[in-house]
Write an enzyme that holds these catalytic residues in place. Structure first.
Site, mmCIF file in Angstrom:
data_model
loop_
_atom_site.group_PDB
_atom_site.id
_atom_site.type_symbol
_atom_site.label_atom_id
_atom_site.label_comp_id
_atom_site.label_asym_id
_atom_site.label_seq_id
_atom_site.Cartn_x
_atom_site.Cartn_y
_atom_site.Cartn_z
ATOM 1 C CD GLU A 165 -3.267 -0.909 1.903
ATOM 2 O OE1 GLU A 165 -3.292 0.026 2.728
ATOM 3 O OE2 GLU A 165 -4.212 -1.708 1.761
ATOM 4 C CD GLU A 373 -3.835 -5.905 3.524
ATOM 5 O OE1 GLU A 373 -4.673 -5.122 4.012
ATOM 6 O OE2 GLU A 373 -2.612 -5.740 3.604
HETATM 7 C C1 BGP Z 1 -4.489 -2.212 5.080
HETATM 8 C C2 BGP Z 1 -3.153 -2.603 5.636
HETATM 9 C C3 BGP Z 1 -3.217 -3.690 6.671
HETATM 10 C C4 BGP Z 1 -4.422 -3.642 7.572
HETATM 11 C C5 BGP Z 1 -5.700 -3.384 6.787
HETATM 12 C C6 BGP Z 1 -6.924 -3.181 7.636
HETATM 13 O O1 BGP Z 1 -4.435 -0.878 4.704
HETATM 14 O O2 BGP Z 1 -2.311 -3.023 4.606
HETATM 15 O O3 BGP Z 1 -2.002 -3.659 7.373
HETATM 16 O O4 BGP Z 1 -4.211 -2.826 8.652
HETATM 17 O O5 BGP Z 1 -5.554 -2.259 5.961
HETATM 18 O O6 BGP Z 1 -6.964 -1.880 8.136
HETATM 19 P P1 BGP Z 1 -7.250 -1.566 9.648
HETATM 20 O O7 BGP Z 1 -6.281 -2.356 10.414
HETATM 21 O O8 BGP Z 1 -7.031 -0.088 9.790
HETATM 22 O O9 BGP Z 1 -8.653 -1.950 9.881
#
Ligand code: BGP
Length: 479
Positions: A165, A373
């Site tokens: 990201e 993801e």
């Molecule tokens: C993405 C990241 C992850 C994870 C996910 C969920 O942006 O790559 O590391 O954190 O989001 O987000 P959050 O943890 O803020 O709910």
């Protein structure tokens, strides 16, 4: 278009699940690990920090056994850069190397394909103190880190991700990036950092191809389709602008080795242009990915900058959306999408947007895709018998996977799906209470309890789905 028959998921499809080092490992200062920017960041005191997280560092054997039982074909995890190189580019830490050797051996022992992210938000603090990504030295440090990882683990790791990201680190630089608080001219600084990260990524891709000819490497941005708030032509232009600035700037540089024209005009207009040399552009041309990995959680909706009212005459409503990073109201305004529901954290739930996103990326770059993801964060509740009835997660995943099958039927070349997250871990901003995993970790924000692992209902659902190679999508399952 309605299909009479859907294409099946391809044979050998990589059903997987994801984590990242700082969110799952814990042991933040053990066995020689250096601090990262995450360890030095300040978080809300009521939420968990990243010191212990899910304690995967000590419990990885138990966790990988559970992943094998789940049936994972691949496991996506990241290497903590400062566990391998405590100061970012000095001496290699032998205990850090030993940990990842054991972890990768364990993954491979079960026939699971490791999918390794080199850098997932956790820049070594020592590099940050020297200017982080603003300092071109970090490019060389990243290349060295990547080369070391290829050398150490390349005999077992066939799939590599460069930077997780990167677009979010730039667009939300003050929150998850490497922008020191109080930086003058933050956007200009961030776009220069972006350029440096792009060069670092290109160098890593070139090194990977030279050192590991059979391996594959790609970027892992967060991509989401952008809807215009209405069919007003000006709203369509706004959506187009936002898609270029949010999505295509990053993938055009990675895949075509050139700056996206609209994003470039945006940076010119705003005074954010990075310093770019002819050698840089030659490097970007030379470093090409083998595939594109992307993270998708939600779609976004924007309206034209001319809409100055929070409520327009057509009834549409402005929103401050967490999924709308890099909000520049002079270029686009985040709007509500009345056709979509939210999760508990205000993120839009849009499975069809997932299909649209996959189609858009594939049509644009014609590279194989893998999802790294996608998932639902929720306040899961541990019920009697140590059970978690996360039917909402099953529904979310089932609906999204159904849209992936449609995307495959549309002709998208998709070779894997790794939802977030394999096991509960600490959310980037919302503590351990915001859970995503198939496996429950028994702890609260500050009470570590026994950190026991419990299989959620979604664990058995995903296990069955994998066993049928995506055929059994229905959400009923005994638990
Ligand atoms: C993405 C990241 C992850 C994870 C996910 C969920 O942006 O790559 O590391 O954190 O989001 O987000 P959050 O943890 O803020 O709910």
């Amino acid at each position: 278009m309605h299909y009479r028959t859907l294409a099946p998921f391809p044979q050998g499809f990589l059903w997987g699940a994801s984590t990242s080092a700082y969110q799952v490992e814990g042991a933040w200062d053990q066995d020689g690990k250096g601090p990262s920017v995450i360890d030095r960041a300040s978080f809300a005191p009521e939420l968990s920090d990243f010191t212990v997280t899910s304690d995967h560092y000590h419990r990885f054997a138990e966790d990988i056994a559970l992943f094998a039982e789940l049936g994972l074909k691949t496991y996506r995890f990241s290497i903590s850069w400062s566990r391998l190189f405590p100061t970012g580019d000095g001496e290699v830490n032998p205990l850090g190397v030993a940990f990842y050797q054991r972890l990768i051996d364990e993954i491979c022992r079960y026939g699971i394909e490791p999918l390794v992210t080199l850098y997932h938000f956790d820049l070594p603090w020592a590099l940050q103190e020297q200017g982080g990504w603003s300092n071109p030295h970090t490019i060389a440090a990243f290349e060295r880190f990547a080369r070391t990882a290829f050398e150490l683990f390349g005999d077992r790791v066939n799939y590599w991700l460069t930077i997780n990201e990167q677009n979010m680190m730039i667009l939300k630089g003050d929150v998850i990036g490497t922008l020191p608080p109080g930086t003058l001219d933050p956007e200009k600084t961030l776009y220069q950092q972006n350029h440096h990260m792009m060069l670092a990524q290109a160098r890593a891709m070139i090194a990977c191809h030279a050192m590991l000819p059979a391996a594959k490497i790609g970027p892992a941005p967060n991509i989401s389709c952008v809807y215009p708030a209405s069919c007003r032509p000006e709203d369509v232009i706004a959506a187009n602008n936002y898609a270029s600035i949010r999505n295509w700037l990053y993938l055009d540089l990675a895949c075509f080795g050139r700056y996206n024209a609209v994003a470039w005009s945006f940076m010119t207009e705003k005074g954010y242009l990075p310093q770019v040399s002819a050698e840089d552009m030659a490097l970007l041309q030379a470093g090409r990915p083998d595939f594109i990995a992307f993270n998708y959680y939600a779609s976004t909706t924007v309206a034209a900058e001319s809409a100055t009212h929070t409520e327009r005459e057509d009834g549409l409503r402005e929103v401050e959306d967490q999924q709308l990073p890099g909000l520049d109201k002079s270029v686009y305004i985040g709007f509500d999408n009345p056709h979509l529901e939210h999760n508990e954290f205000g993120w839009y739930i849009d499975p069809v947007g997932f299909r649209i996103t996959a189609r858009e990326i594939y049509e644009r770059y014609h590279l194989p895709l893998i999802i790294t993801e996608n998932g639902l964060g929720a306040f899961d509740k541990l019920d009697t018998g140590n059970k978690v009835h996360d039917d909402y997660r099953i529904e979310y995943l089932s609906n999204h996977i159904a849209q992936l099958q449609l995307a495959i039927t549309d002709g998208v070349e998709l070779f894997g799906y790794c939802p977030w997250s394999a096991i509960d871990l600490v959310s980037t901003h919302q503590g351990i209470g915001k859970r995503y995993g198939f496996i429950y970790v028994n702890r609260d924000e500050h009470d570590l309890k026994d950190l026991a692992r419990y299989r959620k209902k979604s664990f058995f659902w995903y296990q069955r789905l994998i066993a049928t190679n995506g055929m059994q999508l229905d959400t009923d399952i005994d638990y």
